[in-house]
Design a protein around this motif. Sequence first.
Motif, mmCIF file in Angstrom:
data_model
loop_
_atom_site.group_PDB
_atom_site.id
_atom_site.type_symbol
_atom_site.label_atom_id
_atom_site.label_comp_id
_atom_site.label_asym_id
_atom_site.label_seq_id
_atom_site.Cartn_x
_atom_site.Cartn_y
_atom_site.Cartn_z
ATOM 1 N N UNK A 470 49.300 59.677 132.955
ATOM 2 C CA UNK A 470 49.990 58.883 131.940
ATOM 3 C C UNK A 470 49.610 59.470 130.589
ATOM 4 N N UNK A 471 50.442 60.385 130.108
ATOM 5 C CA UNK A 471 50.226 61.036 128.822
ATOM 6 C C UNK A 471 51.405 60.816 127.884
ATOM 7 N N UNK A 472 52.557 60.600 128.485
ATOM 8 C CA UNK A 472 53.792 60.382 127.729
ATOM 9 C C UNK A 472 54.057 58.879 127.724
ATOM 10 N N UNK A 473 54.309 58.281 126.564
ATOM 11 C CA UNK A 473 54.523 56.828 126.515
ATOM 12 C C UNK A 473 55.564 56.310 127.495
ATOM 13 N N UNK A 474 56.571 57.116 127.819
ATOM 14 C CA UNK A 474 57.603 56.656 128.753
ATOM 15 C C UNK A 474 57.010 56.290 130.104
ATOM 16 N N UNK A 475 55.961 56.995 130.525
ATOM 17 C CA UNK A 475 55.355 56.696 131.821
ATOM 18 C C UNK A 475 54.590 55.383 131.764
ATOM 19 N N UNK A 476 53.915 55.109 130.654
ATOM 20 C CA UNK A 476 53.234 53.817 130.514
ATOM 21 C C UNK A 476 54.251 52.684 130.554
ATOM 22 N N UNK A 477 55.386 52.886 129.903
ATOM 23 C CA UNK A 477 56.423 51.853 129.883
ATOM 24 C C UNK A 477 57.036 51.640 131.259
ATOM 25 N N UNK A 478 57.058 52.691 132.070
ATOM 26 C CA UNK A 478 57.662 52.615 133.415
ATOM 27 C C UNK A 478 56.606 52.696 134.513
ATOM 28 N N UNK A 479 55.376 52.324 134.206
ATOM 29 C CA UNK A 479 54.288 52.482 135.168
ATOM 30 C C UNK A 479 54.571 51.780 136.492
ATOM 31 N N UNK A 480 55.141 50.576 136.439
ATOM 32 C CA UNK A 480 55.418 49.838 137.675
ATOM 33 C C UNK A 480 56.382 50.606 138.570
ATOM 34 N N UNK A 481 57.362 51.260 137.956
ATOM 35 C CA UNK A 481 58.332 52.024 138.746
ATOM 36 C C UNK A 481 57.707 53.301 139.301
ATOM 37 N N UNK A 482 56.861 53.958 138.512
ATOM 38 C CA UNK A 482 56.188 55.165 139.025
ATOM 39 C C UNK A 482 55.296 54.826 140.202
ATOM 40 N N UNK A 483 54.652 53.652 140.162
ATOM 41 C CA UNK A 483 53.721 53.269 141.223
ATOM 42 C C UNK A 483 54.427 52.933 142.536
ATOM 43 N N UNK A 484 55.729 52.862 142.520
ATOM 44 C CA UNK A 484 56.474 52.732 143.779
ATOM 45 C C UNK A 484 56.463 54.043 144.555
ATOM 46 N N UNK A 485 56.157 55.135 143.857
ATOM 47 C CA UNK A 485 56.225 56.458 144.476
ATOM 48 C C UNK A 485 54.871 57.120 144.644
ATOM 49 N N UNK A 486 53.920 56.829 143.758
ATOM 50 C CA UNK A 486 52.620 57.500 143.795
ATOM 51 C C UNK A 486 51.531 56.503 144.163
ATOM 52 N N UNK A 487 50.362 57.021 144.523
ATOM 53 C CA UNK A 487 49.253 56.172 144.967
ATOM 54 C C UNK A 487 48.249 55.843 143.875
ATOM 55 N N UNK A 488 48.342 56.521 142.732
ATOM 56 C CA UNK A 488 47.414 56.231 141.638
ATOM 57 C C UNK A 488 47.972 56.797 140.333
ATOM 58 N N UNK A 489 47.437 56.277 139.234
ATOM 59 C CA UNK A 489 47.756 56.791 137.903
ATOM 60 C C UNK A 489 46.446 57.145 137.200
ATOM 61 N N UNK A 490 46.491 58.157 136.356
ATOM 62 C CA UNK A 490 45.324 58.549 135.574
ATOM 63 C C UNK A 490 45.770 58.770 134.131
ATOM 64 N N UNK A 491 45.143 58.055 133.220
ATOM 65 C CA UNK A 491 45.563 58.065 131.817
ATOM 66 C C UNK A 491 44.833 59.171 131.062
ATOM 67 N N UNK A 492 45.610 60.079 130.488
ATOM 68 C CA UNK A 492 45.061 61.129 129.640
ATOM 69 C C UNK A 492 45.138 60.673 128.192
ATOM 70 N N UNK A 493 44.067 60.088 127.690
ATOM 71 C CA UNK A 493 44.119 59.446 126.372
ATOM 72 C C UNK A 493 44.333 60.446 125.234
ATOM 73 N N UNK A 494 43.950 61.712 125.437
ATOM 74 C CA UNK A 494 44.133 62.692 124.364
ATOM 75 C C UNK A 494 45.605 62.825 124.002
ATOM 76 N N UNK A 495 46.420 63.145 124.997
ATOM 77 C CA UNK A 495 47.852 63.326 124.734
ATOM 78 C C UNK A 495 48.568 62.002 124.544
ATOM 79 N N UNK A 496 48.162 60.972 125.262
ATOM 80 C CA UNK A 496 48.826 59.681 125.086
ATOM 81 C C UNK A 496 48.695 59.217 123.635
ATOM 82 N N UNK A 497 47.521 59.417 123.048
ATOM 83 C CA UNK A 497 47.334 59.036 121.646
ATOM 84 C C UNK A 497 48.200 59.890 120.731
#
Length: 610
Positions: A470-497
């Motif tokens: 999760x580095x691009x804000x769009x993924x944070x906004x759609x996290x619930x939908x991404x989690x339908x496909x993947x088993x985990x999320x990992x937030x990269x705060x450097x790029x997300x910021x």
Amino acid sequence: MTSTDAHGPRTPAATAPAPDATTGTPEPGTAAEGVLRGTPVVPGVAVGPVVRPAPRPALPQVPADGGAGVVPEDERDAELERARAAAEALAQRLSARAGTAEGDAAAVLRATAQLAADRGLLGEVRKRTRTGATADVAVTGAAEKFAQMFAAMGGLMADRVTDLHDVRDRVVAALTGQAEPGVPVPEAASVLVAEDLAPADTADLDPARVVALVTRGGGPTSHTAIIARQLGIPCVVATAGAEELRVGEVVLVDGTTGAVERDPDAAAARSRVAADRAAREAAAGWRGPGRLADGTAVAVLANVADGAAARVAAEGPAEGVGLFRTELCFLGTAVEPDVEAQAAVYAEVLRPFAERARAAGGAGDPTPAGGAGDRSDVKVVLRTLDAGSDKPIAYATPEHEENPALGVRGLRVVRRDAGLLDRQLDAVALAAGRTGLRPWVMAPMVATEAEGREFAAAVRARGLVPGVMVEVPSVALLAARLLQHVDFLSIGTNDLTQYTMAADRLSSDLADLNDPWQPAVLALVAMTAVAGQRAGKPVGVCGEAAADPLLACVLVGLGVTSLSAAAAAVPAVGARLATVTLEQCRAAAAAAMAAEDPAAGRAAALAALS
């Protein structure tokens, strides 16, 4: 006053009293009487006299014609050879230092060595010497041309300007008989102050002699900050007024609040450093696993760049690897390694944790369902190539992009060559089979649900555990939908910021914006963590924010289930978490999110936890 050593991993639990939560800490760049303020990036307290890097060499003037015609035609080949030999010797010295360094220090030294040997830069030097420029003028002019090009690109490429100028200065010094610039080795424990520091300056600092870093430039993810985290010494960047600090004057550096105090009271300084040392010693004894004071489990993992770093991490208290940066293994590689060669590299990272799992009687196959796998002692999370932007790889990324930070990087390289990902995943699967440890595999720079779905299918087809960053804000906004496909999320705060605040993460002028304590960034972290809780899947943080023990408490309060940081930072983070409850973490998170700015957020979180 005798300076006091204050290096090594630490936690802010026993440092200076918490600032008043109602008034907060002054914004970075402001100063009270006798106090400079910057952006804190590594917590801890240290005191000592100021030392500064050796002066840069005197550079030659580059005439408007580039120095053409100065060298006779029959001597121009020799002048080119002088320049080439000086650059090659520098590249070899930096590579040798990289060979004795570990982790991030080794990576940044290798990257600088690669820059010293860059064919494009040497090609420009060749062009200038063939028109009659002297070697030193040719190197200076060529470096300036590339520096202007990098600066115009903006984003992470702009950070290469500091590295390029460092290479220029060292080569020119060799060509002109001047002393090579660098950091002095002080007799007493001292505070290193500079405008900014190049990788070659910081990568092999002795933390027993340099106990804190203060820079006028840089940002939270600059090379200075990264190396300071690895060394575990307090660091404050983007410090307004740092240029006023005199060599020899005593300063106290508080890496938790970002304060740099001039001529501190000797007794008070000794007390604060002693308290910090006590906290550091307590942290050094932390052996895991990661748990809050109320027993809530929070996995504390290590970030690694190669097999050597993985072996160090496996010998320490880290419960596994939360980020294996595979691209750092191939920065100097011109041709893509084949599947067999890649598998050997990945196996070097997996093997130490596979051996630890076998010694403990583990299966070496963490299962993420319901978050259970997030507690495994053998968890290793591998990131596929994050090539591009400030980490160009010859075989994976385009040579020139107008804005590389927003260009073809990370997972986007498959748009140019889908086989790159397929071959890397084949190599990961081969390494997993050889070591008996099944890694979790995540893709960087994912931006859409479709990208996540396609990546997950490719990973599962090889029997591996899929996730995305999760580095691009769009993924944070759609996290619930991404989690339908993947088993985990990992937030990269450097790029997300960086992408949330539209602020170059390496710009000292924007360091206050490019701060993971920004309420908007914390809101996106919270949104992602809530989606993970509802899906019953783990959400970790692997960006530099996880190395801040205070912010680690806030992240846990937002719902994050694991934290991954440089191995040197792991004990401080784990020890700090062990002193607080989940209720306290949630209160600190709420206070930080409600704050107006990062400085007020830090103060509010400190108050909530104390």
